[in-house]
Design a protein around this motif. Structure first.
Motif, PDB file in Angstrom:
ATOM      1  N   GLU A 159       8.572  -5.151  -6.307  1.00 30.92           N
ATOM      2  CA  GLU A 159       7.364  -4.348  -6.529  1.00 30.92           C
ATOM      3  C   GLU A 159       6.608  -4.879  -7.758  1.00 30.92           C
ATOM      4  OE1 GLU A 159       4.606  -1.559  -5.471  1.00 30.92           O
ATOM      5  OE2 GLU A 159       6.525  -1.653  -4.417  1.00 30.92           O
ATOM      6  N   ILE A 190       5.107  -0.838  -2.243  1.00 27.66           N
ATOM      7  CA  ILE A 190       4.069   0.182  -2.311  1.00 27.66           C
ATOM      8  C   ILE A 190       2.676  -0.417  -2.463  1.00 27.66           C
ATOM      9  CG2 ILE A 190       3.268   2.248  -3.560  1.00 27.66           C
ATOM     10  CD1 ILE A 190       6.001   2.665  -2.270  1.00 27.66           C
ATOM     11  N   ALA A 191       2.510  -1.406  -3.354  1.00 26.99           N
ATOM     12  CA  ALA A 191       1.169  -1.926  -3.652  1.00 26.99           C
ATOM     13  C   ALA A 191       1.222  -3.410  -3.988  1.00 26.99           C
ATOM     14  CB  ALA A 191       0.564  -1.147  -4.816  1.00 26.99           C
ATOM     15  N   SER A 249       4.902  -8.076  -6.794  1.00 24.46           N
ATOM     16  CA  SER A 249       3.782  -7.769  -5.904  1.00 24.46           C
ATOM     17  C   SER A 249       2.578  -7.261  -6.684  1.00 24.46           C
ATOM     18  CB  SER A 249       4.212  -6.732  -4.861  1.00 24.46           C
ATOM     19  OG  SER A 249       3.151  -6.432  -3.983  1.00 24.46           O
ATOM     20  N   ARG A 276       2.086  -5.569  -0.261  1.00 23.28           N
ATOM     21  CA  ARG A 276       1.940  -4.154   0.104  1.00 23.28           C
ATOM     22  C   ARG A 276       2.332  -3.878   1.551  1.00 23.28           C
ATOM     23  NH1 ARG A 276      -3.429  -0.308   0.064  1.00 23.28           N
ATOM     24  NH2 ARG A 276      -2.233   1.541   0.585  1.00 23.28           N
ATOM     25  N   SER A 277       3.057  -2.785   1.727  1.00 25.90           N
ATOM     26  CA  SER A 277       3.468  -2.237   3.024  1.00 25.90           C
ATOM     27  C   SER A 277       4.573  -3.011   3.730  1.00 25.90           C
ATOM     28  CB  SER A 277       2.278  -2.091   3.976  1.00 25.90           C
ATOM     29  OG  SER A 277       1.338  -1.202   3.424  1.00 25.90           O
ATOM     30  N   LEU A 278       5.043  -4.118   3.154  1.00 25.30           N
ATOM     31  CA  LEU A 278       6.138  -4.844   3.784  1.00 25.30           C
ATOM     32  C   LEU A 278       7.429  -4.052   3.613  1.00 25.30           C
ATOM     33  CD1 LEU A 278       5.396  -8.551   2.773  1.00 25.30           C
ATOM     34  CD2 LEU A 278       4.902  -7.403   4.941  1.00 25.30           C
ATOM     35  N   LYS A 279       8.174  -3.936   4.684  1.00 28.73           N
ATOM     36  CA  LYS A 279       9.444  -3.200   4.641  1.00 28.73           C
ATOM     37  C   LYS A 279      10.527  -4.085   4.052  1.00 28.73           C
ATOM     38  CE  LYS A 279       8.449  -0.117   8.439  1.00 28.73           C
ATOM     39  NZ  LYS A 279       8.775   1.241   8.268  1.00 28.73           N
ATOM     40  N   GLU A 303       6.800   4.786  -6.567  1.00 28.22           N
ATOM     41  CA  GLU A 303       5.355   4.858  -6.773  1.00 28.22           C
ATOM     42  C   GLU A 303       5.026   5.523  -8.108  1.00 28.22           C
ATOM     43  OE1 GLU A 303       1.297   5.951  -4.342  1.00 28.22           O
ATOM     44  OE2 GLU A 303       3.201   6.694  -3.567  1.00 28.22           O
ATOM     45  N   ARG A 329       9.827   0.301   1.249  1.00 27.88           N
ATOM     46  CA  ARG A 329       8.755  -0.679   1.413  1.00 27.88           C
ATOM     47  C   ARG A 329       8.160  -1.031   0.057  1.00 27.88           C
ATOM     48  NH1 ARG A 329       3.812   2.123   0.997  1.00 27.88           N
ATOM     49  NH2 ARG A 329       4.144   4.345   0.941  1.00 27.88           N
ATOM     50  N   ASP A 333      10.678   5.551  -2.141  1.00 27.99           N
ATOM     51  CA  ASP A 333       9.286   5.112  -2.269  1.00 27.99           C
ATOM     52  C   ASP A 333       8.488   6.045  -3.169  1.00 27.99           C
ATOM     53  OD1 ASP A 333       9.817   2.971  -0.639  1.00 27.99           O
ATOM     54  OD2 ASP A 333       8.771   3.757   1.112  1.00 27.99           O
ATOM     55  N   THR A 364       8.962 -11.412   1.597  1.00 27.81           N
ATOM     56  CA  THR A 364       7.724 -11.035   0.901  1.00 27.81           C
ATOM     57  C   THR A 364       6.977 -12.250   0.345  1.00 27.81           C
ATOM     58  OG1 THR A 364       8.954 -10.688  -1.157  1.00 27.81           O
ATOM     59  CG2 THR A 364       8.568  -8.740   0.240  1.00 27.81           C
TER      60      THR A 364
END
Length: 182
Positions: free
Chosen positions: A58, A4-5, A61, A9-12, A30, A2, A26, A87
Motif C-alpha cells: 500500500e 486501497i489507493a 502504491s 489501486r483495487s488489485l486483490k 484505509e 486489496r 481494508d 502489483t
C-alpha cells in the motif's frame, strides 16, 4: 484484501493460509494510510513482521520510493513475493527473509521515513523491536514508527526507550500507536 489507493489501486492481494498472520482489514488500512499519506511520497518505508506484505505494498502504491519487507515465515514470504509481482511493485522492494531482530542490521539506509510493525500479539515483540530500533542509525527524530498492537498493549515504557507517543488510534480489538524518537 486489496490495495486501497495509488498506482496498484483495487488489485486483490493474497494472504497466507492459516492463523500465523493477521492481515490488516481494508477499513483499518484505509484509516491508517489516511494518517500516513503526508509521510509517503518518495519515502523509505520499512514493513516489519510483514505477513502478506499488504502494508508495504500500500505504501509503494501510494508513492513510497522503496519498501523493505521483513518476514521469516516461508508461506508469508512466498505470498509477499507473489503480491509484489502481481502489483508490479517488486522493483521498488527489498524482501528480507529473516526474523526482524536479525534483519534490521542489514538495512543500510541513511534514514527511514516510516517504520511499520505488526508483531504477534502478547509476546512483547513491540518493546524488543523498539529497543533495537532506538540504536540504529537509520532511525532518526524524523522517522515515524507505527506499531499495530492489541488494544490493551501498554506503551508507557516508550519514553524510557527514547520515544514519544505522538498519537494513538484505537479500533475494536487493536490499535495503531505512532511514535517518534525524542
Amino acid at each position: 484484501m486489496r490495495v486501497i489507493a495509488g498506482k496498484a489501486r483495487s488489485l486483490k492481494l493474497k494472504t497466507p493460509v492459516g492463523l500465523e498472520t493477521r492481515p490488516t482489514t481494508d477499513r483499518i488500512k484505509e484509516t491508517l494510510f489516511n494518517m500516513l499519506q503526508p509521510y509517503l511520497p518518495d519515502s523509505i518505508f520499512i514493513d516489519l513482521f510483514s505477513g502478506s506484505g499488504g502494508i508495504g505494498i500500500e505504501a509503494l502504491s501510494r508513492g513510497a520510493a522503496h519498501a523493505y519487507f521483513v518476514e521469516n515465515n516461508k508461506n508469508a514470504i512466498a505470498c509477499i513475493q507473489e503480491n509484489l509481482n502481481f502489483t508490479r511493485l517488486a522493483e521498488n522492494a527489498t524482501l528480507i527473509r529473516q526474523d526482524v531482530f536479525g534483519a534490521l542490521s542489514g538495512i543500510h539506509e541513511k534514514e527511514a521515513d516510516v517504520i511499520f510493525l505488526d508483531p504477534p500479539y502478547e509476546l512483547d515483540y513491540e518493546r524488543q523491536t523498539l529497543a533495537l530500533l532506538a540504536g540504529l542509525p537509520f532511525v532518526t527524530e524524523n522517522t515515524l514508527i507505527v506499531v499495530e498492537a492489541s488494544r490493551d498493549t501498554d506503551f508507557t515504557y516508550a519514553e524510557t526507550l527514547g520515544y514519544a507517543v505522538i498519537k494513538e488510534k484505537c479500533y475494536r480489538t487493536n490499535k495503531h500507536v505512532f511514535l517518534k524518537k525524542i
